[in-house]
Design a protein around this motif. Structure first.
Motif, mmCIF file in Angstrom:
data_model
loop_
_atom_site.group_PDB
_atom_site.id
_atom_site.type_symbol
_atom_site.label_atom_id
_atom_site.label_comp_id
_atom_site.label_asym_id
_atom_site.label_seq_id
_atom_site.Cartn_x
_atom_site.Cartn_y
_atom_site.Cartn_z
ATOM 1 N N ALA A 55 10.109 7.063 22.941
ATOM 2 C CA ALA A 55 9.718 6.595 22.054
ATOM 3 C C ALA A 55 11.538 6.360 20.794
ATOM 4 O O ALA A 55 11.779 6.765 21.275
ATOM 5 C CB ALA A 55 8.288 7.499 21.266
ATOM 6 N N PRO A 56 10.588 4.756 20.544
ATOM 7 C CA PRO A 56 11.319 4.378 18.980
ATOM 8 C C PRO A 56 12.109 5.890 18.780
ATOM 9 O O PRO A 56 13.558 5.897 18.421
ATOM 10 C CB PRO A 56 11.034 3.011 19.257
ATOM 11 C CG PRO A 56 10.065 3.202 19.894
ATOM 12 C CD PRO A 56 9.606 3.956 20.417
ATOM 13 N N GLU A 57 11.975 7.007 17.959
ATOM 14 C CA GLU A 57 12.287 7.671 17.325
ATOM 15 C C GLU A 57 13.017 8.500 17.669
ATOM 16 O O GLU A 57 14.214 9.078 17.396
ATOM 17 C CB GLU A 57 11.217 8.400 16.687
ATOM 18 C CG GLU A 57 9.335 7.906 15.982
ATOM 19 C CD GLU A 57 9.354 6.641 16.531
ATOM 20 O OE1 GLU A 57 8.969 6.577 17.947
ATOM 21 O OE2 GLU A 57 8.606 6.158 15.786
ATOM 22 N N ASN A 63 20.720 7.573 17.228
ATOM 23 C CA ASN A 63 21.962 6.904 16.472
ATOM 24 C C ASN A 63 21.581 5.415 17.420
ATOM 25 O O ASN A 63 23.087 5.035 18.199
ATOM 26 C CB ASN A 63 22.895 7.156 16.135
ATOM 27 C CG ASN A 63 23.333 8.365 15.573
ATOM 28 O OD1 ASN A 63 22.270 8.447 14.379
ATOM 29 N ND2 ASN A 63 23.601 9.632 15.439
ATOM 30 N N ALA A 64 20.839 5.178 18.910
ATOM 31 C CA ALA A 64 21.290 4.457 19.169
ATOM 32 C C ALA A 64 21.021 3.394 18.425
ATOM 33 O O ALA A 64 20.251 3.036 18.015
ATOM 34 C CB ALA A 64 19.615 4.357 20.475
ATOM 35 N N GLN A 65 21.832 2.220 18.897
ATOM 36 C CA GLN A 65 22.460 1.063 17.326
ATOM 37 C C GLN A 65 21.303 -0.272 18.159
ATOM 38 O O GLN A 65 20.793 -1.001 17.313
ATOM 39 C CB GLN A 65 23.069 0.647 17.526
ATOM 40 C CG GLN A 65 24.164 2.201 16.897
ATOM 41 C CD GLN A 65 25.386 1.517 16.569
ATOM 42 O OE1 GLN A 65 26.461 0.570 15.442
ATOM 43 N NE2 GLN A 65 26.584 1.567 17.603
ATOM 44 N N PHE A 92 6.388 -5.193 19.697
ATOM 45 C CA PHE A 92 5.345 -5.384 20.772
ATOM 46 C C PHE A 92 5.633 -3.734 21.189
ATOM 47 O O PHE A 92 4.366 -3.085 20.973
ATOM 48 C CB PHE A 92 5.587 -6.273 21.600
ATOM 49 C CG PHE A 92 5.032 -5.854 22.987
ATOM 50 C CD1 PHE A 92 5.252 -5.618 24.521
ATOM 51 C CD2 PHE A 92 2.930 -5.572 23.204
ATOM 52 C CE1 PHE A 92 3.919 -4.881 25.273
ATOM 53 C CE2 PHE A 92 2.300 -5.656 24.480
ATOM 54 C CZ PHE A 92 2.978 -5.054 25.783
ATOM 55 N N MET A 93 7.061 -3.722 20.744
ATOM 56 C CA MET A 93 7.471 -1.894 21.626
ATOM 57 C C MET A 93 8.044 -1.194 20.135
ATOM 58 O O MET A 93 8.613 -0.001 20.391
ATOM 59 C CB MET A 93 8.253 -2.569 22.090
ATOM 60 C CG MET A 93 10.069 -3.062 21.863
ATOM 61 S SD MET A 93 11.522 -2.578 22.925
ATOM 62 C CE MET A 93 11.791 -1.257 23.227
ATOM 63 N N ASN A 94 7.605 -1.967 18.836
ATOM 64 C CA ASN A 94 7.703 -0.912 17.485
ATOM 65 C C ASN A 94 9.345 -0.112 17.478
ATOM 66 O O ASN A 94 9.984 0.728 17.640
ATOM 67 C CB ASN A 94 6.640 0.432 17.957
ATOM 68 C CG ASN A 94 7.538 1.313 16.454
ATOM 69 O OD1 ASN A 94 6.919 0.476 15.114
ATOM 70 N ND2 ASN A 94 7.104 2.403 16.700
ATOM 71 N N TRP A 95 10.380 -1.324 17.460
ATOM 72 C CA TRP A 95 11.528 -1.066 17.654
ATOM 73 C C TRP A 95 12.252 -2.250 16.650
ATOM 74 O O TRP A 95 11.593 -3.496 17.006
ATOM 75 C CB TRP A 95 12.133 -1.249 19.367
ATOM 76 C CG TRP A 95 13.936 -1.044 19.370
ATOM 77 C CD1 TRP A 95 14.651 -2.684 19.237
ATOM 78 C CD2 TRP A 95 14.608 -0.251 19.292
ATOM 79 N NE1 TRP A 95 15.802 -2.043 19.424
ATOM 80 C CE2 TRP A 95 15.949 -0.266 19.162
ATOM 81 C CE3 TRP A 95 14.374 0.955 19.484
ATOM 82 C CZ2 TRP A 95 16.784 0.293 19.311
ATOM 83 C CZ3 TRP A 95 15.105 2.202 19.169
ATOM 84 C CH2 TRP A 95 16.526 1.507 18.743
ATOM 85 N N ASP A 96 12.404 -1.727 15.561
ATOM 86 C CA ASP A 96 13.185 -2.640 14.249
ATOM 87 C C ASP A 96 14.152 -2.656 14.667
ATOM 88 O O ASP A 96 15.019 -3.395 13.440
ATOM 89 C CB ASP A 96 12.659 -2.118 13.252
ATOM 90 C CG ASP A 96 13.305 -1.037 12.837
ATOM 91 O OD1 ASP A 96 12.473 -0.730 11.616
ATOM 92 O OD2 ASP A 96 14.186 -0.645 13.290
ATOM 93 N N THR A 345 16.406 12.942 29.632
ATOM 94 C CA THR A 345 17.494 11.367 29.353
ATOM 95 C C THR A 345 17.727 11.507 27.676
ATOM 96 O O THR A 345 18.657 11.062 27.589
ATOM 97 C CB THR A 345 15.797 10.706 29.431
ATOM 98 O OG1 THR A 345 15.160 10.727 30.858
ATOM 99 C CG2 THR A 345 15.980 9.170 28.724
ATOM 100 N N ILE A 346 16.629 12.127 27.093
ATOM 101 C CA ILE A 346 17.600 12.556 25.758
ATOM 102 C C ILE A 346 19.019 13.144 25.563
ATOM 103 O O ILE A 346 19.414 12.266 25.178
ATOM 104 C CB ILE A 346 16.650 13.745 24.991
ATOM 105 C CG1 ILE A 346 15.694 13.272 24.563
ATOM 106 C CG2 ILE A 346 17.512 13.999 23.484
ATOM 107 C CD1 ILE A 346 14.678 13.747 23.442
ATOM 108 N N HIS A 347 19.524 14.293 26.772
ATOM 109 C CA HIS A 347 21.216 14.353 26.144
ATOM 110 C C HIS A 347 21.791 13.541 27.303
ATOM 111 O O HIS A 347 22.782 12.658 26.481
ATOM 112 C CB HIS A 347 21.108 15.686 27.478
ATOM 113 C CG HIS A 347 22.217 16.154 27.916
ATOM 114 N ND1 HIS A 347 23.533 16.160 26.666
ATOM 115 C CD2 HIS A 347 23.086 15.601 28.399
ATOM 116 C CE1 HIS A 347 24.428 16.511 27.104
ATOM 117 N NE2 HIS A 347 24.684 15.759 28.535
#
Ligand SMILES: COC(=O)c1ccc(CCNc2nc3cc4nc(N)[nH]c(=O)c4cc3[nH]2)cc1
Ligand SMILES: [Zn+2]
Length: 383
Positions: A55-57, A63-65, A92-96, A345-347
């Motif tokens: 998810a975007p969070e 710290n994905a920029q 649409f994807m809730n990424w700001d 994937t997080i790692h």
């Protein structure tokens, strides 16, 4: 009435913060309408409007920029009309934060059926339902404006490896002409402050790479990408072509190496003066159980991890490494549990992002050579 506040849009610009005298490695600041990016930067790939399983969070927690989207895929599904309903892909994807979108050339070349390149554009059949489409430079710009990309890519032609000098020369001519058409269409329709990058082609020929870079500079772009690499060529040829192309690009504009790459490729490309990278490696390998560590990759399904209480990487501060053992991750993966994809994937994304953060620190300390030496020494020891 309700005041419609005009959101101030920060125009796109790039400033160099430091250049390492000994190696040419750079650290910079990229300002876009959706935020500031510190380079060198690794951009997670979110082809269909999601970085798979995150998810975007999760991404902001790492710290994905900036993340990538794909014009070809999103145009086919869900379609521009759906995304337009929301005012663009951010909503649409809730990424700001910033978004970069690839223009579709490479995805047609690597995915679509029955492709036919003409001067007008790329004719192709959808890999989803076989419907026929024509992607022109103008159409690729229209889609990227609709997506709301902070950084759009010109439509280019990525040729296969190997290719003859003649093939590469003919193709780079098309890429230049499409680059000009992309720029003209972009300037007419772009959202204020949004950027367009040109893509250098020329196959594995230094003279053609130089020619492509010079032709694109004459057109003038906000940044420049190296295309036609990471297409199956040997690693040393990929590095040689990058080393040949980069010096012909303007110092004061960002340089983006498309589709690169393995951790060692990123470290080498920063050494050559590149700033931005994207690759499906960390996300795709996470789903195949391959996890990246400072001592090299490990396969979590390996029996040696069955009772291991160790984290994936003792040097990693990500959510997965702080809370789970290799044994638990192996159990999830062997059971094909959905949580396996998210934790792996997080790692892997955290590994690629922090590698670039460390690279930036080394450049700012004017000591990239020491970082480079330490990285390759550790990776040789094995996970
Ligand atoms: C597990 O890992 C994998 O499956 C995997 C798959 C593909 C790549 C390589 C991706 N390489 C690549 N992406 C690219 C995207 C590109 N886009 C445009 N517009 N023009 C190009 O010229 C271009 C070249 C590329 N080269 C790397 C890794
Ligand atoms: Zn980790």
């Amino acid at each position: 009435f309700e005041e419609v506040e005009e959101r101030y849009v920060e125009p796109f610009h790039f400033t160099l913060d430091a250049v390492c005298e000994k190696t040419g490695a750079r650290a910079g600041t990229l300002t876009t309408p959706h935020g500031v990016i510190k380079t060198p930067v690794f951009m997670p790939v979110g082809t269909l409007g999601t970085v798979k399983s995150l998810a975007p969070e999760d991404l902001t927690g790492l710290n994905a920029q900036i993340i990538l989207g794909n014009t070809y895929h999103l145009y086919l599904r869900p379609g521009c009309d759906v995304i337009d309903e929301f005012g663009g892909l951010h909503q649409f994807m809730n990424w700001d934060r910033p978004l970069l979108t690839d223009s579709g050339g490479f995805q047609i070349f690597s995915l679509a059926k029955l492709q036919k390149m003409t001067e007008e554009g790329a004719h192709f059949q959808s890999h989803i339902d076989g419907s026929r489409h024509l992607l022109t430079p103008e159409k690729a710009m229209e889609i990227q404006v609709c997506l709301g990309s902070d950084i759009a890519m010109a439509l280019d032609e990525c040729i296969p490896y190997p290719a003859s000098h003649e093939q590469a020369l003919e193709s780079l001519g098309l890429t230049t002409r499409w680059g000009k058409r992309s720029k003209e269409a972009w300037e007419m329709t772009k959202r204020p402050g949004h950027a367009l990058f040109g893509i250098v082609q020329g196959g594995m020929y230094g003279d053609l790479r130089k020619q492509s870079a010079e032709e694109l500079r004459k057109i003038g772009f906000d940044g420049y990408a190296l295309g036609g690499l990471s297409v199956g060529e040997p690693r040393d040829l990929m590095l040689e072509m990058a080393g040949t192309s980069l010096p012909y690009l303007p110092q004061d504009r960002p340089r983006y190496i498309m589709g690169v790459g393995k951790p060692q490729d990123l470290v080498d490309m920063v050494n050559l003066g590149a700033d931005m990278f994207d690759c499906v490696l960390p996300t795709r390998n996470a789903r195949n159980g391959q996890l990246f560590t400072s001592k090299g990759p490990l396969n979590i399904c390996n029996a040696q991890h069955r009772t291991s209480t160790l984290p994936v990487d003792e040097e990693c501060q990500c959510y997965t490494c702080r809370n789970y053992s290799r044994a638990y991750l192996r159990h999830l993966y062997m059971s094909r549990e959905l949580l396996s994809y998210r934790l792996n994937t997080i790692h892997n994304i955290a590994f690629f992002i922090s590698l670039m953060e460390k690279a930036r620190e080394a450049v700012l300390a004017n000591d990239y050579a020491a970082f480079y030496k330490d990285f390759f020494q550790k990776i040789e020891t094995g996970a």
